[in-house]
Write an enzyme that holds these catalytic residues in place. Structure first.
Site, mmCIF file in Angstrom:
data_model
loop_
_atom_site.group_PDB
_atom_site.id
_atom_site.type_symbol
_atom_site.label_atom_id
_atom_site.label_comp_id
_atom_site.label_asym_id
_atom_site.label_seq_id
_atom_site.Cartn_x
_atom_site.Cartn_y
_atom_site.Cartn_z
ATOM 1 C CG ASP A 144 -1.983 1.040 1.202
ATOM 2 O OD1 ASP A 144 -2.379 1.412 0.100
ATOM 3 O OD2 ASP A 144 -2.404 1.510 2.282
ATOM 4 C CB CYS A 224 -15.817 6.350 0.993
ATOM 5 S SG CYS A 224 -15.187 5.006 2.008
#
Ligand code: SF4
Length: 411
Positions: A144, A224
């Site tokens: 990530d 979100c």
């Protein structure tokens, strides 16, 4: 070892045996899922990304606005890469204890910062692999932290399939897992692409408090809660604040309701991801709201993922979480933020929360701020909060009347 001998030697180590050793070592190192794909462009993932970007759903996340062909090509990261080894690590630490309270933290962030923890083990895995195979391996390991569509790469390597919530779901392990990758210059036998289906289940789409899942597998980052509370550097839009519920960092709702997680998620075997290793499932809201400088913030949260939004971002989140819990016990800390915090972002969200909780002490703090506040945006938040208080007083039940559940999450 010379380049020529190195290549010759690799000829003996590539293939089924090398793959078997890799799997054995990866499992010994604590990786729960292991898969391999060829280091080729992620065509389907690149196309999904292009459509998502064109719809403006990447919000202001600069790293997700890079050209899809760059984000979808493992060889753009390492020219010599032949295979992508995708690894999955369960971070599932259990469920949030219901008796506790505070600012709710997404499960992946209860413990230590996964970037550092996983990177360390990836390097160990590479060294052990070199030793066992007796060959030097050019490798790049990451989780990530580099521009590659990691979920697409992991799907290619057979780790799982894309669920309607856009998470990668493993039929064996659910979706509470980190993905790590090792790009290697070995030709390893590859896996079939990850298969699976959500069937007719749409629980995540119905449960998302903000309606962020616009279509199966398509999440609008602008809505979100994970984006709003972590990557977002600005205000949380007023209309979305009540929907954030008691979350102070991230959101797990679309994973919590997923049947695969209910039946398949196994607790993480890595102690670094346990609640005891980091900040745990809930933040102490008054304690966090009292942090007035970056040094103290770093001291409190360094080594955990919670440093990501920065001090002002984290206090902003705690204000919203406190306002949604409508707990009068949070008023003194919120009033302190409104009076003395150096960040307009924090003062504005504190004003909103005070207006939502209400009561004489909250009203007094807001009125005092009208006299002293110099920032135009904060003053507008204060004015709207006072307006909300006035309206609440006129309603039977006052500010206590609420559309949220006991824990502040929208029912
Ligand atoms: Fe919706 Fe939360 Fe899932 Fe984001 S993380 S899509 S806000 S349920």
């Amino acid at each position: 070892m010379t380049e020529a001998r190195d290549t010759e030697h690799k000829g003996h180590t590539e293939g089924a045996e090398a793959r078997r050793v890799l799997e054995e070592l990866a499992r010994e190192r604590g990786f729960d899922l292991v898969g391999v794909a060829r280091a080729e462009p992620l065509v389907r993932g690149g196309e999904r990304l292009r459509q998502w970007q064109e719809a403006g759903m990447s919000a202001d996340m600069g790293y997700m606005q890079r050209p899809p062909e760059r984000l979808s090509d493992p060889r753009a990261l390492q020219k010599s890469a032949r295979s992508v080894v995708s690894l999955g690590v369960s971070y599932y630490p259990g469920d949030h204890p219901e008796s506790a309270g505070g600012g709710r933290v997404a499960r992946y962030a209860w413990g230590r910062d996964y970037h550092e923890v996983i990177k360390g083990r990836l390097f160990e895995l590479r060294s052990e692999l070199e030793e066992r195979l007796g060959v030097r391996i050019k490798a790049r390991g990451f989780t990530d932290a580099v521009p590659l569509l990691e979920r697409s790469a992991a799907q290619n390597a057979g780790l799982g399939f894309f669920g309607r919530n856009a998470c990668l779901i493993s039929q064996k392990a659910g979706s509470y897992f980190f993905i790590a990758d090792l790009l290697v210059d070995l030709d390893l036998p590859v896996d079939e692409q990850g298969e699976g289906t959500c069937g007719r289940c749409t629980r995540c789409m119905s449960a998302c408090p903000t309606g962020a899942i616009k279509a199966p597998g398509v999440v609008d980052a602008r809505l979100c809660i994970s984006y709003l509370t972590i990557e977002n550097a600005g205000e949380i839009p007023r209309d979305l604040r009540p929907k954030v519920g008691d979350w102070a960092f991230g959101c797990d709702i679309c994973q919590e309701v997923c049947p695969y997680n209910k039946t398949k998620a196994a607790r993480s075997r890595w102690p670094e991801f346990s609640a005891e290793a980091g900040a745990g499932p809930y933040l102490d809201i008054p304690g966090t709201l009292a942090i007035r400088d970056d040094t103290e913030f770093e001291r409190r949260f360094s080594g955990t993922p919670l440093t990501r939004p920065g001090r002002a971002g984290m206090l902003r989140n705690c204000c919203v979480s406190a306002g949604n819990q409508r707990d009068a016990g949070y008023v003194p800390a919120l009033a302190g933020c409104l009076r003395e915090d150096g960040s307009p972002l924090v003062r504005g969200h504190a004003a909103w929360a005070l207006g939502r909780i209400g009561g004489a002490e909250a009203a007094a703090a807001l009125e005092e701020s009208v006299m002293k506040e110099e920032d135009g945006w904060v003053l507008e938040e204060v004015r709207l909060a006072l307006e909300e208080l006035g309206e609440a007083e006129e309603k039977p039940g006052g500010a206590a009347e609420d559309a949220t559940g006991r824990d502040g999450r929208i029912e």
